[in-house]
Design a protein around this motif. Structure first.
Motif, PDB file in Angstrom:
ATOM      1  N   THR A  39       0.811  -1.211   0.000  1.00  0.00           N
ATOM      2  CA  THR A  39       0.000   0.000   0.000  1.00  0.00           C
ATOM      3  C   THR A  39       0.850   1.268   0.000  1.00  0.00           C
ATOM      4  OG1 THR A  39      -0.176  -0.026   2.417  1.00  0.00           O
ATOM      5  CG2 THR A  39      -1.923  -1.137   1.177  1.00  0.00           C
ATOM      6  N   THR A  40       2.133   1.121  -0.280  1.00  0.00           N
ATOM      7  CA  THR A  40       3.039   2.266  -0.355  1.00  0.00           C
ATOM      8  C   THR A  40       3.121   2.743  -1.795  1.00  0.00           C
ATOM      9  OG1 THR A  40       4.344   1.519   1.537  1.00  0.00           O
ATOM     10  CG2 THR A  40       5.420   3.046   0.024  1.00  0.00           C
ATOM     11  N   VAL A  41       2.861   4.013  -1.997  1.00  0.00           N
ATOM     12  CA  VAL A  41       2.895   4.608  -3.328  1.00  0.00           C
ATOM     13  C   VAL A  41       4.116   5.515  -3.429  1.00  0.00           C
ATOM     14  CG1 VAL A  41       1.682   6.136  -4.942  1.00  0.00           C
ATOM     15  CG2 VAL A  41       0.385   4.564  -3.482  1.00  0.00           C
ATOM     16  N   VAL A  42       4.898   5.335  -4.497  1.00  0.00           N
ATOM     17  CA  VAL A  42       6.060   6.184  -4.756  1.00  0.00           C
ATOM     18  C   VAL A  42       5.934   6.717  -6.185  1.00  0.00           C
ATOM     19  CG1 VAL A  42       8.577   6.338  -4.894  1.00  0.00           C
ATOM     20  CG2 VAL A  42       7.512   4.798  -3.216  1.00  0.00           C
ATOM     21  N   THR A  43       6.017   8.032  -6.327  1.00  0.00           N
ATOM     22  CA  THR A  43       6.029   8.619  -7.658  1.00  0.00           C
ATOM     23  C   THR A  43       7.330   9.379  -7.852  1.00  0.00           C
ATOM     24  OG1 THR A  43       4.953  10.672  -6.963  1.00  0.00           O
ATOM     25  CG2 THR A  43       3.523   8.902  -7.719  1.00  0.00           C
ATOM     26  N   ILE A  44       7.784   9.438  -9.093  1.00  0.00           N
ATOM     27  CA  ILE A  44       8.994  10.181  -9.432  1.00  0.00           C
ATOM     28  C   ILE A  44       8.633  11.215 -10.487  1.00  0.00           C
ATOM     29  CG2 ILE A  44      11.316  10.071 -10.412  1.00  0.00           C
ATOM     30  CD1 ILE A  44      11.494   7.183  -9.349  1.00  0.00           C
ATOM     31  N   ASP A  45       8.882  12.466 -10.173  1.00  0.00           N
ATOM     32  CA  ASP A  45       8.683  13.554 -11.124  1.00  0.00           C
ATOM     33  C   ASP A  45      10.044  14.021 -11.610  1.00  0.00           C
ATOM     34  OD1 ASP A  45       5.904  13.599 -10.714  1.00  0.00           O
ATOM     35  OD2 ASP A  45       6.091  15.047  -9.076  1.00  0.00           O
ATOM     36  N   GLU A  46      10.185  14.130 -12.908  1.00  0.00           N
ATOM     37  CA  GLU A  46      11.420  14.652 -13.482  1.00  0.00           C
ATOM     38  C   GLU A  46      11.163  16.083 -13.952  1.00  0.00           C
ATOM     39  OE1 GLU A  46      14.075  11.486 -15.507  1.00  0.00           O
ATOM     40  OE2 GLU A  46      12.014  11.141 -16.186  1.00  0.00           O
ATOM     41  N   VAL A  47      12.005  16.992 -13.490  1.00  0.00           N
ATOM     42  CA  VAL A  47      11.850  18.408 -13.765  1.00  0.00           C
ATOM     43  C   VAL A  47      12.996  18.866 -14.662  1.00  0.00           C
ATOM     44  CG1 VAL A  47      11.702  20.705 -12.703  1.00  0.00           C
ATOM     45  CG2 VAL A  47      10.779  18.700 -11.499  1.00  0.00           C
ATOM     46  N   GLU A  48      12.670  19.609 -15.688  1.00  0.00           N
ATOM     47  CA  GLU A  48      13.716  20.173 -16.547  1.00  0.00           C
ATOM     48  C   GLU A  48      14.620  21.076 -15.708  1.00  0.00           C
ATOM     49  OE1 GLU A  48      14.299  19.428 -19.646  1.00  0.00           O
ATOM     50  OE2 GLU A  48      12.496  18.240 -19.958  1.00  0.00           O
ATOM     51  N   THR A  49      15.913  21.050 -15.988  1.00  0.00           N
ATOM     52  CA  THR A  49      16.851  21.858 -15.199  1.00  0.00           C
ATOM     53  C   THR A  49      16.528  23.350 -15.282  1.00  0.00           C
ATOM     54  OG1 THR A  49      18.430  21.836 -17.032  1.00  0.00           O
ATOM     55  CG2 THR A  49      18.747  20.197 -15.290  1.00  0.00           C
ATOM     56  N   ALA A  50      15.935  23.790 -16.378  1.00  0.00           N
ATOM     57  CA  ALA A  50      15.557  25.206 -16.505  1.00  0.00           C
ATOM     58  C   ALA A  50      14.461  25.583 -15.513  1.00  0.00           C
ATOM     59  CB  ALA A  50      15.090  25.500 -17.926  1.00  0.00           C
ATOM     60  N   ASN A  51      13.755  24.591 -14.994  1.00  0.00           N
ATOM     61  CA  ASN A  51      12.663  24.835 -14.051  1.00  0.00           C
ATOM     62  C   ASN A  51      13.035  24.482 -12.617  1.00  0.00           C
ATOM     63  OD1 ASN A  51      10.980  25.574 -16.204  1.00  0.00           O
ATOM     64  ND2 ASN A  51      10.411  23.452 -16.565  1.00  0.00           N
ATOM     65  N   TRP A  52      14.318  24.337 -12.333  1.00  0.00           N
ATOM     66  CA  TRP A  52      14.789  23.931 -11.010  1.00  0.00           C
ATOM     67  C   TRP A  52      15.777  24.983 -10.539  1.00  0.00           C
ATOM     68  CZ3 TRP A  52      13.709  18.910  -8.854  1.00  0.00           C
ATOM     69  CH2 TRP A  52      14.352  18.649  -7.646  1.00  0.00           C
ATOM     70  N   LEU A  54      18.146  26.740  -7.210  1.00  0.00           N
ATOM     71  CA  LEU A  54      18.809  26.468  -5.941  1.00  0.00           C
ATOM     72  C   LEU A  54      19.655  27.675  -5.589  1.00  0.00           C
ATOM     73  CD1 LEU A  54      19.462  24.298  -3.772  1.00  0.00           C
ATOM     74  CD2 LEU A  54      21.290  23.515  -5.257  1.00  0.00           C
ATOM     75  N   GLY A  55      19.536  28.136  -4.391  1.00  0.00           N
ATOM     76  CA  GLY A  55      20.341  29.278  -3.963  1.00  0.00           C
ATOM     77  C   GLY A  55      20.085  30.536  -4.773  1.00  0.00           C
ATOM     78  N   GLY A  56      18.859  30.677  -5.265  1.00  0.00           N
ATOM     79  CA  GLY A  56      18.503  31.869  -6.029  1.00  0.00           C
ATOM     80  C   GLY A  56      18.931  31.825  -7.486  1.00  0.00           C
ATOM     81  N   LEU A  57      19.421  30.677  -7.943  1.00  0.00           N
ATOM     82  CA  LEU A  57      19.915  30.543  -9.311  1.00  0.00           C
ATOM     83  C   LEU A  57      19.291  29.327  -9.978  1.00  0.00           C
ATOM     84  CD1 LEU A  57      23.733  30.968  -8.601  1.00  0.00           C
ATOM     85  CD2 LEU A  57      22.236  32.668  -9.648  1.00  0.00           C
ATOM     86  N   PRO A  58      19.186  29.362 -11.323  1.00  0.00           N
ATOM     87  CA  PRO A  58      18.848  28.122 -12.008  1.00  0.00           C
ATOM     88  C   PRO A  58      19.910  27.081 -11.660  1.00  0.00           C
ATOM     89  CG  PRO A  58      18.702  29.980 -13.508  1.00  0.00           C
ATOM     90  CD  PRO A  58      19.344  30.478 -12.234  1.00  0.00           C
ATOM     91  N   VAL A  59      19.521  25.828 -11.556  1.00  0.00           N
ATOM     92  CA  VAL A  59      20.411  24.791 -11.039  1.00  0.00           C
ATOM     93  C   VAL A  59      21.722  24.690 -11.826  1.00  0.00           C
ATOM     94  CG1 VAL A  59      19.440  22.820 -12.288  1.00  0.00           C
ATOM     95  CG2 VAL A  59      20.512  22.477 -10.071  1.00  0.00           C
ATOM     96  N   TYR A  62      23.895  27.477 -10.659  1.00  0.00           N
ATOM     97  CA  TYR A  62      24.334  27.176  -9.296  1.00  0.00           C
ATOM     98  C   TYR A  62      25.488  26.182  -9.310  1.00  0.00           C
ATOM     99  CZ  TYR A  62      24.304  25.536  -4.484  1.00  0.00           C
ATOM    100  OH  TYR A  62      24.674  25.185  -3.211  1.00  0.00           O
ATOM    101  N   ARG A  63      25.343  25.131 -10.091  1.00  0.00           N
ATOM    102  CA  ARG A  63      26.409  24.127 -10.182  1.00  0.00           C
ATOM    103  C   ARG A  63      27.689  24.727 -10.736  1.00  0.00           C
ATOM    104  NH1 ARG A  63      22.930  19.295 -12.936  1.00  0.00           N
ATOM    105  NH2 ARG A  63      21.677  18.762 -11.121  1.00  0.00           N
ATOM    106  N   ALA A  64      27.568  25.591 -11.730  1.00  0.00           N
ATOM    107  CA  ALA A  64      28.750  26.237 -12.310  1.00  0.00           C
ATOM    108  C   ALA A  64      29.441  27.112 -11.266  1.00  0.00           C
ATOM    109  CB  ALA A  64      28.363  27.058 -13.540  1.00  0.00           C
ATOM    110  N   ALA A  65      28.652  27.840 -10.482  1.00  0.00           N
ATOM    111  CA  ALA A  65      29.233  28.686  -9.432  1.00  0.00           C
ATOM    112  C   ALA A  65      29.933  27.837  -8.376  1.00  0.00           C
ATOM    113  CB  ALA A  65      28.148  29.542  -8.796  1.00  0.00           C
TER     114      ALA A  65
END
Length: 73
Positions: A39-52, A54-59, A62-65
């Motif tokens: 009865t455990t349900v797990v879903t995975i959503d994949e988000v485009e990096t342009a829509n993610w 972190l730290g006030g920056l597109p991901v 952020y990774r480049a910084a």
């Protein structure tokens, strides 16, 4: 009935990796909380990096910084 939603950036996670995430989370809930895997349900959503962000920056920015900081050390 536990419901877990995993969100990851869309960067090529394979079907095998996703299956491992689903199985791992389900097993963790069973082991730690005694939840029924049937009865455990797990879903995975994949988000485009342009829509993610972190730290006030597109991901990707952020990774480049972060990489630039590491090379300065």
């Amino acid at each position: 009935m536990p419901y877990v939603n995993i969100r990851i950036t869309r960067e090529g996670a394979t079907a095998e990796q996703k299956a491992e995430l689903i199985g791992g989370v389900t097993g963790l809930l069973e082991r730690v909380l005694g939840k029924n895997p049937a009865t455990t349900v797990v879903t995975i959503d994949e988000v485009e990096t342009a829509n993610w962000g972190l730290g006030g920056l597109p991901v990707l920015d952020y990774r480049a910084a972060q990489a630039a900081k590491e090379t300065q050390r």
